[in-house]
Enzyme design. Structure first.
Site, PDB file in Angstrom:
ATOM      1  CE  LYS A 155      -1.939   2.803   2.967  1.00  0.00           C
ATOM      2  NZ  LYS A 155      -2.088   4.076   2.251  1.00  0.00           N
ATOM      3  CD  GLU A 180      13.603   0.371   8.408  1.00  0.00           C
ATOM      4  OE1 GLU A 180      14.148   1.270   9.081  1.00  0.00           O
ATOM      5  OE2 GLU A 180      14.214  -0.600   7.962  1.00  0.00           O
ATOM      6  CB  CYS A 237      12.644   8.601   8.733  1.00  0.00           C
ATOM      7  SG  CYS A 237      13.580   7.726   7.476  1.00  0.00           S
ATOM      8  CD  GLU A 271       9.939  12.010  12.323  1.00  0.00           C
ATOM      9  OE1 GLU A 271       8.850  11.468  12.565  1.00  0.00           O
ATOM     10  OE2 GLU A 271      10.837  11.468  11.661  1.00  0.00           O
TER      11      GLU A 271
HETATM   12  P1  NAP Z   1       2.126   7.466   8.584  1.00  0.00           P
HETATM   13  O1  NAP Z   1       0.993   8.349   8.850  1.00  0.00           O
HETATM   14  O2  NAP Z   1       2.550   6.514   9.633  1.00  0.00           O
HETATM   15  O3  NAP Z   1       1.761   6.692   7.248  1.00  0.00           O
HETATM   16  C1  NAP Z   1       2.580   5.701   6.696  1.00  0.00           C
HETATM   17  C2  NAP Z   1       1.733   4.748   5.894  1.00  0.00           C
HETATM   18  O4  NAP Z   1       0.845   4.028   6.763  1.00  0.00           O
HETATM   19  C3  NAP Z   1       0.830   5.419   4.874  1.00  0.00           C
HETATM   20  O5  NAP Z   1       0.715   4.581   3.751  1.00  0.00           O
HETATM   21  C4  NAP Z   1      -0.482   5.497   5.632  1.00  0.00           C
HETATM   22  O6  NAP Z   1      -1.611   5.675   4.820  1.00  0.00           O
HETATM   23  C5  NAP Z   1      -0.503   4.175   6.341  1.00  0.00           C
HETATM   24  N1  NAP Z   1      -1.342   4.115   7.536  1.00  0.00           N
HETATM   25  C6  NAP Z   1      -1.890   5.132   8.256  1.00  0.00           C
HETATM   26  N2  NAP Z   1      -2.553   4.632   9.327  1.00  0.00           N
HETATM   27  C7  NAP Z   1      -2.422   3.288   9.267  1.00  0.00           C
HETATM   28  C8  NAP Z   1      -2.858   2.217  10.112  1.00  0.00           C
HETATM   29  N3  NAP Z   1      -3.553   2.449  11.234  1.00  0.00           N
HETATM   30  N4  NAP Z   1      -2.545   0.941   9.767  1.00  0.00           N
HETATM   31  C9  NAP Z   1      -1.812   0.694   8.669  1.00  0.00           C
HETATM   32  N5  NAP Z   1      -1.374   1.663   7.837  1.00  0.00           N
HETATM   33  C10 NAP Z   1      -1.666   2.945   8.139  1.00  0.00           C
HETATM   34  O7  NAP Z   1       3.429   8.284   8.221  1.00  0.00           O
HETATM   35  P2  NAP Z   1       3.568   9.414   7.132  1.00  0.00           P
HETATM   36  O8  NAP Z   1       3.010  10.669   7.681  1.00  0.00           O
HETATM   37  O9  NAP Z   1       3.071   8.950   5.826  1.00  0.00           O
HETATM   38  O10 NAP Z   1       5.164   9.497   6.993  1.00  0.00           O
HETATM   39  C11 NAP Z   1       5.930  10.212   7.879  1.00  0.00           C
HETATM   40  C12 NAP Z   1       6.549   9.333   8.947  1.00  0.00           C
HETATM   41  O11 NAP Z   1       7.239   8.222   8.377  1.00  0.00           O
HETATM   42  C13 NAP Z   1       7.579  10.064   9.742  1.00  0.00           C
HETATM   43  O12 NAP Z   1       7.365   9.843  11.110  1.00  0.00           O
HETATM   44  C14 NAP Z   1       8.886   9.460   9.313  1.00  0.00           C
HETATM   45  O13 NAP Z   1       9.902   9.529  10.245  1.00  0.00           O
HETATM   46  C15 NAP Z   1       8.518   8.086   8.981  1.00  0.00           C
HETATM   47  N6  NAP Z   1       9.459   7.496   8.033  1.00  0.00           N
HETATM   48  C16 NAP Z   1      10.350   6.554   8.492  1.00  0.00           C
HETATM   49  C17 NAP Z   1      11.288   5.992   7.640  1.00  0.00           C
HETATM   50  C18 NAP Z   1      12.263   4.967   8.137  1.00  0.00           C
HETATM   51  O14 NAP Z   1      12.861   4.293   7.326  1.00  0.00           O
HETATM   52  N7  NAP Z   1      12.460   4.819   9.416  1.00  0.00           N
HETATM   53  C19 NAP Z   1      11.312   6.375   6.311  1.00  0.00           C
HETATM   54  C20 NAP Z   1      10.397   7.317   5.861  1.00  0.00           C
HETATM   55  C21 NAP Z   1       9.468   7.862   6.748  1.00  0.00           C
HETATM   56  P3  NAP Z   1      -2.007   7.175   4.404  1.00  0.00           P
HETATM   57  O15 NAP Z   1      -1.040   7.576   3.363  1.00  0.00           O
HETATM   58  O16 NAP Z   1      -3.349   7.118   3.861  1.00  0.00           O
HETATM   59  O17 NAP Z   1      -1.932   7.996   5.642  1.00  0.00           O
END
Ligand code: NAP
Ligand code: MG
Length: 508
Positions: free
Chosen positions: A207, A281, A315, A412
């Site tokens: 997804k 991650e 991230c 963050e």
């Molecule tokens: P997010 O809100 O956690 O969303 C990540 C993904 O999960 C999206 O595809 C999201 O869908 C989906 N999602 C949302 N709620 C969910 C649930 N309850 N169950 C399963 N999937 C769900 O994060 P984001 O705002 O997109 O990205 C930013 C965050 O990602 C930051 O905190 C960043 O640090 C972290 N990040 C970490 C890494 C790493 O390698 N450690 C790399 C990149 C980013 P939607 O798109 O529809 O919300």
């Protein structure tokens, strides 16, 4: 306005700052003085990619994905509901026996083919990613797309050598993998997740993030072009509810997630007790440590790359600068001057350094935290650059006089905002660097090799960069400590997450 991209079916140039609305079904022309012209289409609508084909969602629903640089819609994308997810998982499950049976050599050939096609279509992917995400074309062209291809090449190399990777053990596929990725590196995160899964003999349902689905859907076209067997990789687009339905599906053998710590915790609970493998991650708040003996001008460049690369939507961004007190004033002066020179604007212009903030929601979060920084008494420094009138934008920003207790030092921000703190001794640097709930990455700038080793030993972070920052390579494992998650992607450790090891006797 840049002349790089023009909507070929419209005399009016499509500018990130222009005022006319894009038509669905737009044909894009990407021109470069040195590289010639490329042309590609963005369809009016994209369906789900299930069992090797694009299929209409059973939900019957579609949502718009927008260009963050203009705020205008690019096209519509299918919204997968639980029944759609179920169909995709069933396709992945049905494809598993055939894919598992293929020799490592055969799987490697598919991965090589995918990597080569990605290289051939690199400019199209770079342009599409820039349109859907808002990041500068110089980054999608030089980082996102080449690294995505590298991940397929690299894992093609392991596909027929898994026995060498795990001597004395028999590596077998984990099975059907559910993968959920964020919006900040849409194509690259898909490649990070899919390439090792396929090399290991697994099948996938992925997804993409709701706000950046287009390069994953184009990757589906690459899979078709490469002749990848139907059902081996499936894409379900949608919002968080689609992600929830996927990670809760009973037929998954493993879940791999990249995203926020909050959602990561929810997923951890959702899979608990089901015998499902899990890698997470998550977020970060990396310390970027500069000693007085560092090559100061290089360190300034490293710190700029550490926080302003990809608008700080990274991230592992070096978002907490720890600078030794003796060079603090000099360093901050140089940084402020350098910040003024960051070119913010049209992401499709190859001279742009910083593009658009990815979404209205992300911009609101950045603004909230910056306001909190001012309220809590930190000193705000912001580039005086002019920001486009449309779309989502934020100027390069730095706070000095930051205390560890401030929200801007703890949370963050995921935007172009640097918090500057100071230290006197290496011990104090380590203590402050580790004083966070996260542990994804850290950076050290010093002339002394022994000091690098001393610090690297003590920093609680999965990745420690020395005299560089934000460098990525498929051969190098990436992942976090503490609330930044667990499991590694890339390198041997990354491959380990996509096989289960059996004990067995090898022939001969
Ligand atoms: P997010 O809100 O956690 O969303 C990540 C993904 O999960 C999206 O595809 C999201 O869908 C989906 N999602 C949302 N709620 C969910 C649930 N309850 N169950 C399963 N999937 C769900 O994060 P984001 O705002 O997109 O990205 C930013 C965050 O990602 C930051 O905190 C960043 O640090 C972290 N990040 C970490 C890494 C790493 O390698 N450690 C790399 C990149 C980013 P939607 O798109 O529809 O919300
Ligand atoms: Mg978008």
């Amino acid at each position: 306005m840049s002349k790089e991209t023009e909507k070929s079916n419209d005399a009016a140039a499509a500018s990130a700052t222009g005022s006319h609305a894009l038509q669905f079904g737009t044909a894009w022309q990407y021109e470069s003085a040195t590289e010639g012209t490329d042309h590609f289409e963005i369809a009016e609508r994209y369906d789900l990619f299930v069992d090797g084909e694009f299929v209409a969602p059973q939900s019957g629903e579609y949502f718009a994905t927008i260009n963050p640089a203009t705020g205008e819609p690019l096209c519509e994308v299918a919204s997968a509901n639980a029944a759609d997810v179920d169909r995709a998982v069933a396709a992945a499950k049905a494809a598993l026996p055939g894919w598992k049976r293929k020799s490592g050599d055969e799987r490697a050939r598919y991965l090589f083919r995918i990597a080569r096609i990605l290289q051939e279509r690199a400019r199209e992917f770079a342009c599409l990613e820039t349109l859907d995400n808002g990041k500068p074309i110089a980054e999608t062209r030089d980082v996102d797309v080449p690294l995505a291809a590298q991940h397929f090449f690299y894992h093609a190399g392991w596909a027929d050598k898994l026995d060498l990777l795990f001597p004395g053990r028999v590596p077998v596929p984990v099975g059907v993998i559910g993968q959920v990725i964020p919006w900040n590196f849409p194509l690259l995160m898909a490649a990070w997740k899919i390439a090792p899964a396929l090399a290991g003999g697994n099948t996938v349902v992925l997804k993409p993030a709701e706000t950046s689905p287009l390069t994953a859907l184009r990757l589906a076209e690459v899979f078709q072009q490469a002749g990848l067997p139907a059902g081996v990789v499936n894409f379900v687009t949608g919002d968080g509810a689609t992600g929830q339905a996927l990670v809760r599906h009973p037929d998954l053998d493993k879940v791999a997630f990249t995203g926020s710590t909050e959602v990561g915790k929810d997923i951890q609970q959702a899979v608990a007790g089901r015998g499902v493998d899990l890698t997470l991650e998550l977020g970060g708040k990396a310390a970027h440590i500069v000693f007085e003996d560092a090559a100061i001008d290089q360190a300034v460049e490293g710190v700029v790359r550490g926080i302003f690369f990809n608008q700080g939507h990274v991230c592992c961004a070096g978002s907490r600068l720890l600078v030794q007190e003796s060079v603090h004033d000099l360093f901050v002066r140089k940084l402020a001057r350098r910040m003024e020179r960051i070119r913010v604007g049209n992401p499709l212009d190859k001279n742009t350094d910083m593009g658009a903030i990815h979404s209205a929601a992300q911009l609101a979060r950045i603004e909230e935290l910056v306001a909190a920084g001012v309220d809590e008494g930190a000193t705000l420094h912001q580039s005086s650059c002019e920001l486009p009138g449309q779309g989502f934008w934020f100027a390069p920003t730095m706070f000095t006089n930051v205390a560890l207790s401030h929200r801007i030092a703890r949370e963050e921000i995921f935007g172009p905002v640097l918090s500057v703190l100071t230290f006197r001794t290496p011990e104090e640097a380590v203590e402050k660097a580790n004083n966070t709930s996260y542990g994804l990455s850290a950076g050290i700038w010093t002339d002394k090799g022994a000091r690098i080793l001393w610090l690297a030993d003590r920093l609680r972070a999965g990745v420690v960069w020395n005299n560089t920052f934000n460098r990525f390579d498929a051969a190098s494992p990436f992942g976090g400590f503490k609330e930044s998650g667990f499991g590694r992607e890339g390198g041997r450790a990354g491959m380990r997450a996509y096989v289960r090891l059996q004990d067995g006797l090898s022939a001969g």
